[in-house]
Design a protein around this motif. Structure first.
Motif, short mmCIF file in Angstrom:
data_model
loop_
_atom_site.label_atom_id
_atom_site.label_comp_id
_atom_site.label_asym_id
_atom_site.label_seq_id
_atom_site.Cartn_x
_atom_site.Cartn_y
_atom_site.Cartn_z
N ILE A 66 0.88 -1.17 0.00
CA ILE A 66 0.00 0.00 0.00
C ILE A 66 0.92 1.22 0.00
N GLY A 67 0.70 2.15 -0.93
CA GLY A 67 1.61 3.30 -1.02
C GLY A 67 3.01 2.82 -1.35
N THR A 68 3.99 3.28 -0.60
CA THR A 68 5.39 2.89 -0.83
C THR A 68 5.91 2.12 0.38
N PRO A 69 6.07 0.79 0.25
CA PRO A 69 6.62 0.02 1.37
C PRO A 69 8.09 0.38 1.59
N SER A 70 8.56 0.19 2.83
CA SER A 70 9.95 0.53 3.17
C SER A 70 10.92 -0.54 2.65
N ALA A 71 12.20 -0.18 2.64
CA ALA A 71 13.25 -1.12 2.22
C ALA A 71 13.25 -2.35 3.12
N GLU A 72 13.01 -2.14 4.43
CA GLU A 72 13.00 -3.27 5.36
C GLU A 72 11.81 -4.19 5.11
#
Length: 315
Positions: A134-140
């Protein structure tokens, strides 16, 4: 009371093993039910992504409502096989979370949405978990998602002698997580009934399982493949397909089985850190997506068809 001369046997009810091994007719019906279920999921995800893009307010309850309605439209659908689990971010970190009218999340901002659901069809029982960004997930989050996918693929590609205790297979899925110092607190796979219980033994791919005689894997057993990873208070990831044990080879060491993945629904590729995957893992995913596209295309049209084509593009 004890009858003189009678021999008491304390053992697993023999019907359990008979139910767990699906015959060829049942296996064929299960494959057809999986295709109908996959078509319902395509319709649901096409609606979901369009509604998200249009800025509609969608809650975890809405996910359950729309997904259940998509399943109900398919031929031979009877009921859900269990209550839908839709958990956004922190709610997804609770493996048996259930959104209620009094307590649920709106799906907005950035993160991961976990959806674990299934249906009862006259031809079989389904159980599937997918995680979507959803939206922009984080690198982690993407690193964790990739690791869980590697765990899923490791079990999906397993090959083992018939009668191998099901609990032994659990470690295959945990290896990619253990290498990163990670783990999950539930089993990796449970048996699934034929238009019966969504959890049905005797086989159980679990570290807590014991290698008892009735735990041996047989051709025809339908089992889930569902490794996960949960960051308490942050997010949860689980990727689940159902797999059918099928004979692949007979050697001087006996009959060897492999898993045919029978669940048909794209695995979201947007969170994958591709450089972490091996050539074999990419090949497995691309082959799976080619099969999903081939099997589901005749059953979908319009937005659902467009969504299927987009989500099964090879890496």
């Amino acid at each position: 009371s004890h009858v003189p001369g009678a021999r008491r046997i304390e053992a697993l009810n023999p019907s359990q093993l008979l139910k767990s091994v699906k015959n060829a007719a049942e296996a064929g019906n299960i494959r057809a039910a999986m295709a109908q279920d996959g078509a319902a999921l395509c319709a649901f995800f096409a609606w979901f992504e369009a509604a998200q893009a249009a800025g509609e307010r969608i809650t975890e309850i809405d996910v359950d409502t729309h997904l259940s309605a998509a399943r109900a439209r398919r031929p031979d659908f009877v009921s859900l096989s269990f209550a839908t689990i839709a958990g956004f971010n922190a709610n997804g970190a609770m493996p048996h979370y259930r959104a209620t009218d009094a307590s649920h999340a709106t799906i907005q901002g950035d993160g991961l949405l976990l959806i674990d659901s299934g249906g009862q069809y006259l031809g079989g029982t389904t159980d599937i978990t997918r995680v979507v960004p959803i939206g922009t997930p984080s690198a982690e989050q993407c690193a964790d998602y990739t690791t869980v996918l590697q765990a899923h693929i490791a079990l999906a590609r397993a090959r083992f002698p018939e009668d191998t205790p099901s609990s032994v297979l659990d470690m295959l899925a945990r290896q990619p997580l253990w290498r990163r110092g990670l783990d999950y607190g539930h089993g990796t796979g449970h048996g699934v009934g034929y238009f019966l219980n969504v959890h049905e033994g005797p086989q159980s791919i679990s570290v807590r399982g014991h290698a008892r005689p009735h735990q041996g894997m047989k051709a025809g057993m339908l089992t889930s493949n569902e490794p996960g990873l949960y960051r308490d208070g942050h997010w949860g990831i689980r990727i689940e397909n159902l797999v059918l044990a099928v004979p692949v080879e007979r050697t001087e060491f006996g009959t060897f089985l492999a898993f045919e993945t029978v669940t048909l629904c794209p695995i979201d590729t947007r969170c994958i850190v591709q450089e972490r995957l091996s050539a074999d893992e990419i090949a497995w995913l691309n082959t799976y997506h080619a099969q999903v596209r081939d099997r589901l295309l005749p059953l979908v049209d319009g937005a659902a068809r467009d969504w299927l084509l987009e989500r099964t593009e090879p890496l």
